[in-house]
Write a protein that holds these residues in place. Structure first.
Motif, PDB file in Angstrom:
ATOM      1  N   ILE A 120       0.968  -1.383   0.005  1.00 24.69           N
ATOM      2  CA  ILE A 120      -0.134   0.026  -0.071  1.00 24.69           C
ATOM      3  C   ILE A 120       0.757   1.233  -0.082  1.00 24.69           C
ATOM      4  CG2 ILE A 120      -1.733   1.289   1.184  1.00 24.69           C
ATOM      5  CD1 ILE A 120      -2.817  -1.403  -0.100  1.00 24.69           C
TER       6      ILE A 120
ATOM      7  N   LEU B  41      -8.765   3.897   4.186  1.00 27.51           N
ATOM      8  CA  LEU B  41      -9.545   2.730   4.573  1.00 27.51           C
ATOM      9  C   LEU B  41      -9.074   1.653   5.040  1.00 27.51           C
ATOM     10  CD1 LEU B  41     -12.421   3.237   1.941  1.00 27.51           C
ATOM     11  CD2 LEU B  41     -12.509   3.955   3.944  1.00 27.51           C
ATOM     12  N   THR B  42      -7.744   1.145   4.204  1.00 30.09           N
ATOM     13  CA  THR B  42      -7.146   0.143   4.589  1.00 30.09           C
ATOM     14  C   THR B  42      -6.460   0.227   5.925  1.00 30.09           C
ATOM     15  OG1 THR B  42      -6.394  -0.505   2.237  1.00 30.09           O
ATOM     16  CG2 THR B  42      -5.215  -1.419   3.870  1.00 30.09           C
TER      17      THR B  42
ATOM     18  N   GLY C 281      -7.881   8.309  -5.669  1.00 32.15           N
ATOM     19  CA  GLY C 281      -8.427   7.164  -5.613  1.00 32.15           C
ATOM     20  C   GLY C 281      -7.600   6.256  -4.565  1.00 32.15           C
ATOM     21  N   ARG C 282      -6.402   6.182  -5.061  1.00 29.67           N
ATOM     22  CA  ARG C 282      -5.428   5.396  -3.945  1.00 29.67           C
ATOM     23  C   ARG C 282      -5.226   6.013  -2.589  1.00 29.67           C
ATOM     24  NH1 ARG C 282       0.870   3.204  -5.275  1.00 29.67           N
ATOM     25  NH2 ARG C 282       1.091   2.150  -3.590  1.00 29.67           N
ATOM     26  N   LYS C 283      -5.194   7.250  -2.362  1.00 31.67           N
ATOM     27  CA  LYS C 283      -5.311   7.806  -1.077  1.00 31.67           C
ATOM     28  C   LYS C 283      -6.585   7.313  -0.253  1.00 31.67           C
ATOM     29  CE  LYS C 283      -2.891  12.253  -2.134  1.00 31.67           C
ATOM     30  NZ  LYS C 283      -2.934  13.784  -2.266  1.00 31.67           N
ATOM     31  N   VAL C 284      -7.728   7.219  -0.712  1.00 32.36           N
ATOM     32  CA  VAL C 284      -8.923   6.979  -0.064  1.00 32.36           C
ATOM     33  C   VAL C 284      -8.427   5.127   0.367  1.00 32.36           C
ATOM     34  CG1 VAL C 284     -11.287   6.328  -0.412  1.00 32.36           C
ATOM     35  CG2 VAL C 284     -10.582   8.405  -1.335  1.00 32.36           C
ATOM     36  N   LEU C 285      -8.097   4.480  -0.597  1.00 32.40           N
ATOM     37  CA  LEU C 285      -7.685   3.157  -0.326  1.00 32.40           C
ATOM     38  C   LEU C 285      -6.718   2.956   0.911  1.00 32.40           C
ATOM     39  CD1 LEU C 285      -7.864   0.022  -0.948  1.00 32.40           C
ATOM     40  CD2 LEU C 285      -5.798   0.416  -2.621  1.00 32.40           C
ATOM     41  N   VAL C 286      -5.512   3.906   0.854  1.00 35.20           N
ATOM     42  CA  VAL C 286      -4.614   4.121   2.159  1.00 35.20           C
ATOM     43  C   VAL C 286      -5.454   4.378   3.305  1.00 35.20           C
ATOM     44  CG1 VAL C 286      -3.017   5.295   3.063  1.00 35.20           C
ATOM     45  CG2 VAL C 286      -2.639   4.627   0.671  1.00 35.20           C
TER      46      VAL C 286
END
Length: 202
Positions: free
Chosen positions: A113, A190-191, A183-188
Motif C-alpha cells: 500500500i 480505508l485500509t 483514489g489510492r489515497k482513499v484506499l490508504v
C-alpha cells in the motif's frame, strides 16, 4: 585492402549489436521496501510476552464464566482448575496463531500500500502499517497488564482509539503517500482504519 575494410565493417556491426543488448537499470524509486524483519519479530515477542502476563487475568475470567451446573457436575475442584489451565493454554496458543496471521496481513499491506519506509537508527526500515499493527496490539495488552483490566473494550474511548490512531500514523507518514492519486489515497485511509479495526472488533 578490401579484406581489411570488410573486417572493420564486421567489427562495427558486432559492436553495435553488443551495445544494443544493454538495458537500463530499473529505477529504485519503484522498489517495494519491506519493514525490517527484525522489527516484526521484536514486536511479536513483546506482544506475546504481554499476552503471557495476561494469562492469570484470562484464567480468572474463564473461571467466572463457568456455569454452576458444570461446576456441580465436575465436583472436584482440582478437576475444575485443571480444565481452567488447559483452557488458558489453548487460549494462548490460538492467540499466538491469530497474531501471527494478523502481522502477516499487516506485512503484506505495509509492503504494497505504501512502499516507502522511514529509517530507524539508520539501519531498520519501518512502514506505516507496521506502526499501525503495533499500536493496535501492544498498548491494549500493556494497559490490561498494568491496570488488571480483563476486557479493555469496556474502557471509555476504546472504540475511538483505533481509527484515531490509524489516522495519526498516516499523518506522520503523509510525505510517503501524498503524491498518490485521489483514489489510492482513499484506499490508504480505508485500509489503515480497517487494519486497526480488526483488533478492536476481535
Amino acid at each position: 585492402m578490401t579484406g581489411t575494410g570488410n573486417n572493420q565493417e564486421s567489427e562495427t556491426v558486432i559492436n553495435v549489436a553488443t551495445v544494443g543488448k544493454l538495458r537500463p537499470e530499473p529505477s529504485r524509486g519503484l522498489e517495494r521496501i519491506s519493514t525490517s524483519r527484525l522489527l516484526w519479530i521484536a514486536a511479536y515477542i513483546v506482544l506475546m510476552a504481554l499476552v503471557a502476563l495476561r494469562l492469570p487475568l484470562t484464567r480468572q475470567h474463564l473461571s467466572t464464566r463457568v456455569p454452576e451446573e458444570v461446576k456441580s457436575e465436575l465436583g472436584d475442584d482440582r478437576l475444575l482448575q485443571l480444565s481452567m489451565t488447559v483452557g488458558t493454554v489453548v487460549f494462548f496458543l490460538v492467540y499466538a496463531v491469530i497474531i501471527a496471521l494478523y502481522f502477516s496481513l499487516a506485512s503484506v499491506l505495509d509492503k504494497r500500500i505504501i512502499p516507502a519506509k522511514c529509517r530507524v537508527a539508520g539501519r531498520f526500515n519501518m512502514g506505516a502499517f507496521f506502526v499501525i499493527a503495533v499500536l493496535s496490539t501492544i498498548p491494549v495488552n500493556l494497559f490490561s497488564v498494568v491496570f488488571g483490566v480483563v476486557q479493555p473494550r469496556d474502557v471509555p474511548g476504546y472504540w475511538v482509539y483505533f481509527p484515531a490512531m490509524a489516522i495519526l500514523v498516516l499523518v506522520f507518514f503523509f510525505r510517503h503517500w501524498r503524491h498518490f492519486p485521489a483514489g489510492r489515497k482513499v484506499l490508504v485511509v480505508l485500509t489503515a482504519i480497517g487494519l486497526a479495526s480488526i483488533v478492536a472488533v476481535g
